[in-house]
Design a protein around this motif. Structure first.
Motif, PDB file in Angstrom:
ATOM      1  N   ALA A 266       0.973  -1.635   0.138  1.00  0.00           N
ATOM      2  CA  ALA A 266      -0.158  -0.453  -0.332  1.00  0.00           C
ATOM      3  C   ALA A 266       1.005   1.286   0.238  1.00  0.00           C
ATOM      4  CB  ALA A 266      -0.975   0.261   0.963  1.00  0.00           C
ATOM      5  N   ARG A 267       1.771   1.291   1.000  1.00  0.00           N
ATOM      6  CA  ARG A 267       2.796   2.203   0.796  1.00  0.00           C
ATOM      7  C   ARG A 267       3.606   2.837  -0.625  1.00  0.00           C
ATOM      8  NH1 ARG A 267       5.281   2.884   7.330  1.00  0.00           N
ATOM      9  NH2 ARG A 267       3.541   2.877   7.840  1.00  0.00           N
ATOM     10  N   ILE A 268       3.947   1.886  -1.435  1.00  0.00           N
ATOM     11  CA  ILE A 268       4.731   1.112  -2.536  1.00  0.00           C
ATOM     12  C   ILE A 268       3.770   1.730  -3.125  1.00  0.00           C
ATOM     13  CG2 ILE A 268       5.644  -0.031  -4.064  1.00  0.00           C
ATOM     14  CD1 ILE A 268       7.030  -0.764  -2.041  1.00  0.00           C
ATOM     15  N   THR A 269       2.743   1.711  -3.183  1.00  0.00           N
ATOM     16  CA  THR A 269       1.906   2.067  -4.376  1.00  0.00           C
ATOM     17  C   THR A 269       0.984   3.570  -4.368  1.00  0.00           C
ATOM     18  OG1 THR A 269       0.533  -0.159  -4.777  1.00  0.00           O
ATOM     19  CG2 THR A 269      -0.700   1.196  -5.034  1.00  0.00           C
ATOM     20  N   THR A 270       0.602   3.795  -3.402  1.00  0.00           N
ATOM     21  CA  THR A 270       0.841   4.982  -3.223  1.00  0.00           C
ATOM     22  C   THR A 270       1.773   6.667  -3.340  1.00  0.00           C
ATOM     23  OG1 THR A 270      -0.906   4.933  -0.655  1.00  0.00           O
ATOM     24  CG2 THR A 270       0.262   7.249  -1.401  1.00  0.00           C
ATOM     25  N   LEU A 271       3.256   5.975  -2.909  1.00  0.00           N
ATOM     26  CA  LEU A 271       4.407   6.785  -3.351  1.00  0.00           C
ATOM     27  C   LEU A 271       4.527   6.658  -5.189  1.00  0.00           C
ATOM     28  CD1 LEU A 271       6.838   8.337  -3.576  1.00  0.00           C
ATOM     29  CD2 LEU A 271       8.313   5.738  -2.342  1.00  0.00           C
ATOM     30  N   ALA A 272       4.204   5.542  -5.679  1.00  0.00           N
ATOM     31  CA  ALA A 272       4.577   5.612  -7.030  1.00  0.00           C
ATOM     32  C   ALA A 272       3.076   6.393  -7.425  1.00  0.00           C
ATOM     33  CB  ALA A 272       4.107   3.880  -7.301  1.00  0.00           C
ATOM     34  N   ALA A 273       2.358   5.892  -7.453  1.00  0.00           N
ATOM     35  CA  ALA A 273       0.827   7.109  -8.014  1.00  0.00           C
ATOM     36  C   ALA A 273       1.408   8.097  -8.013  1.00  0.00           C
ATOM     37  CB  ALA A 273       0.356   6.650  -7.231  1.00  0.00           C
ATOM     38  N   LEU A 274       2.111   8.846  -7.334  1.00  0.00           N
ATOM     39  CA  LEU A 274       2.362   9.918  -7.113  1.00  0.00           C
ATOM     40  C   LEU A 274       3.637  10.524  -7.039  1.00  0.00           C
ATOM     41  CD1 LEU A 274       1.919  10.898  -3.298  1.00  0.00           C
ATOM     42  CD2 LEU A 274       0.216  11.955  -4.516  1.00  0.00           C
ATOM     43  N   VAL A 275       4.240   9.570  -7.659  1.00  0.00           N
ATOM     44  CA  VAL A 275       6.010   9.983  -8.822  1.00  0.00           C
ATOM     45  C   VAL A 275       4.918  10.061 -10.181  1.00  0.00           C
ATOM     46  CG1 VAL A 275       7.387   8.618  -9.527  1.00  0.00           C
ATOM     47  CG2 VAL A 275       7.182   9.283  -7.036  1.00  0.00           C
ATOM     48  N   THR A 276       4.171   8.551 -10.414  1.00  0.00           N
ATOM     49  CA  THR A 276       3.844   8.243 -11.969  1.00  0.00           C
ATOM     50  C   THR A 276       3.193   9.764 -12.208  1.00  0.00           C
ATOM     51  OG1 THR A 276       2.957   6.699 -12.109  1.00  0.00           O
ATOM     52  CG2 THR A 276       1.978   7.411 -12.943  1.00  0.00           C
ATOM     53  N   ALA A 277       2.579  10.744 -11.649  1.00  0.00           N
ATOM     54  CA  ALA A 277       1.718  12.140 -11.928  1.00  0.00           C
ATOM     55  C   ALA A 277       2.854  12.386 -12.058  1.00  0.00           C
ATOM     56  CB  ALA A 277       0.779  12.184 -10.733  1.00  0.00           C
ATOM     57  N   ALA A 278       3.433  13.220 -10.623  1.00  0.00           N
ATOM     58  CA  ALA A 278       4.538  14.406 -11.451  1.00  0.00           C
ATOM     59  C   ALA A 278       5.688  13.746 -12.159  1.00  0.00           C
ATOM     60  CB  ALA A 278       5.598  14.298  -9.785  1.00  0.00           C
ATOM     61  N   GLY A 279       5.526  12.429 -12.932  1.00  0.00           N
ATOM     62  CA  GLY A 279       6.197  12.795 -13.959  1.00  0.00           C
ATOM     63  C   GLY A 279       4.941  12.855 -15.144  1.00  0.00           C
ATOM     64  N   ALA A 280       4.542  12.671 -15.154  1.00  0.00           N
ATOM     65  CA  ALA A 280       3.589  12.533 -16.391  1.00  0.00           C
ATOM     66  C   ALA A 280       2.704  14.352 -16.559  1.00  0.00           C
ATOM     67  CB  ALA A 280       2.185  12.391 -16.032  1.00  0.00           C
ATOM     68  N   VAL A 281       2.945  15.611 -15.640  1.00  0.00           N
ATOM     69  CA  VAL A 281       2.997  16.668 -15.323  1.00  0.00           C
ATOM     70  C   VAL A 281       3.917  17.220 -15.840  1.00  0.00           C
ATOM     71  CG1 VAL A 281       2.422  18.924 -13.677  1.00  0.00           C
ATOM     72  CG2 VAL A 281       1.230  17.199 -14.289  1.00  0.00           C
ATOM     73  N   LEU A 282       5.054  16.527 -15.512  1.00  0.00           N
ATOM     74  CA  LEU A 282       6.961  17.446 -15.867  1.00  0.00           C
ATOM     75  C   LEU A 282       6.451  17.078 -17.402  1.00  0.00           C
ATOM     76  CD1 LEU A 282       9.316  18.649 -15.689  1.00  0.00           C
ATOM     77  CD2 LEU A 282      10.477  16.176 -14.909  1.00  0.00           C
TER      78      LEU A 282
END
Length: 387
Positions: A266-282
């Motif tokens: 669950a913690r890895i999924t939360t962090l991974a989703a936020l990293v994914t979102a940041a990458g898409a916006v960048l």
């Protein structure tokens, strides 16, 4: 477990994962040329890609029968089929013919996807080894390498038909390696009874996977176009976009092979989703191709582990007798992202440009951590009912 031992256990399943990766990687690199070749605008291209999703999902329903019919040769035959059917889009000259060809190509990929994952799951069940991240990392490595090589070939003037003919021969070679000497007996409880009611974790887990697949598909289908059209890059520069996705997803999945021993899914999924979102916006806001590469690389690192982690989490939070059915249902819901992604991204791009399309991807993936709340709550409710 050492990496060498994991590779040895996966020696029959790694080639099919690589086979699927090489075709989608090369397709991503040739996307701008194929799109221009049939005269499709962004909205139409999104609908064309929907054909691949239709074919893939349809084949997934038929895959168990195919697997049972051809037994130890199923994975090998799947490698040959994908090698043959991915030639069809390269010869299509208009939107209608290309869409029909993508239904066939997507169907071949979906068929092999189910068979190879089912065989891999059986190996995991019988050996007690965790192999899913390694095999999916092999797909990502093959995808990234193929995208990069295909981009260079395209930049040098090589026609897509010639490139894909070579990939067809390579896939046949993978099939020869994937041929199994024998099939182990089925796992007890592997098939669920008919008409069983599945716990809600299947729904919530599937929704999270859907968002991850949507982000992955968006980058596969649109990153090269974004770099070439929005940022003025050349063919080889455009191919680096999907290549970055493949290579960073490979790295992320290999890291995920070991991360779960220390951190919860669950913690890895939360962090991974936020990293994914940041990458898409960048990537969306990038002023140059170099910055876009960084964005797609960050996106790849994040999205790489979401589906494997959620599959593991949903399985762990499900009753043992329903675990295979829960994972299967979550996968079907997750693959709906390939239905939603192409027309959604195509429509947004047509109306507001590719920058806004990738911003939308980032916003959607950022919702994934919120879906973990009802997933875990539904699991607690199921456990309470059982007690």
């Amino acid at each position: 477990m050492s990496l060498t031992h994991a590779i040895r256990l996966s020696r029959r399943t790694l080639p099919p994962f690589a086979a699927v990766g090489i075709f989608w990687g090369a397709f991503a690199a040739y996307t701008p040329q194929l799109k221009a070749g049939i005269g499709a605008d962004d909205g139409t291209w999104g609908l064309v890609l929907l054909g691949a999703a239709v074919g893939s999902i349809s084949a997934m329903w038929l895959a168990p029968r195919f697997d049972a019919r051809f037994g130890r040769a199923a994975m090998a035959l799947g490698c040959v089929i994908i090698g043959v059917l991915f030639q069809a889009p390269m010869w299509a000259g208009n939107v209608l013919a290309f869409t029909a060809a993508m239904v066939l190509a997507g169907g071949s990929a979906g068929l092999l996807d189910v068979v190879m994952n089912a065989r891999l799951s059986a190996v995991e069940a019988r050996t007690g080894a965790s192999l899913m991240n390694l095999n999916h990392a092999t797909f990502s490595l093959a995808y990234g390498t193929s995208a990069l090589v295909a981009g260079l070939l395209r930049d040098g003037g090589t026609a897509p038909a010639l490139t894909f003919a070579g990939l067809g021969l390579l896939s046949a070679g993978f099939g020869a390696i994937a041929l199994q000497r024998e099939l182990p007996p089925p796992v007890k409880g592997e098939t669920r009874p008919a008409r069983v009611t599945l716990p809600p974790v299947a729904l919530w887990g599937g929704m999270i996977i859907l968002l991850a697949f949507l982000a992955e598909q968006a980058t596969e289908a649109w990153s090269a176009l974004h770099i070439e059209r929005t940022l003025g890059g050349g063919a080889a520069e455009g191919a680096i976009g999907p290549a970055m996705l493949g290579f960073t997803m490979c790295a992320g999945r290999l890291a995920g092979q070991f991360a779960t021993a220390r951190v919860s899914e669950a913690r890895i999924t939360t962090l991974a989703a936020l990293v994914t979102a940041a990458g898409a916006v960048l990537a969306a806001m990038a002023p140059t191709p170099l910055v876009a590469y960084a964005g797609f690389g960050i996106l790849g690192l994040g999205v790489s582990v979401i589906a494997p982690m959620v599959f593991a989490l949903a399985g762990r939070l499900s009753p043992a007798d329903l675990r295979p059915a829960v994972i299967s249902r979550a996968a079907v819901i997750g693959y709906s992202g390939f239905f939603i992604g192409p027309p959604l991204l195509g429509a947004i791009s047509e109306a507001a440009g590719l920058r806004m399309a990738f911003v939308a991807v980032g916003l959607l993936v950022a919702v994934a951590p919120l879906l973990l709340i009802p997933l875990r709550a539904s699991a607690r409710g199921t456990e309470a009912e059982a007690n």
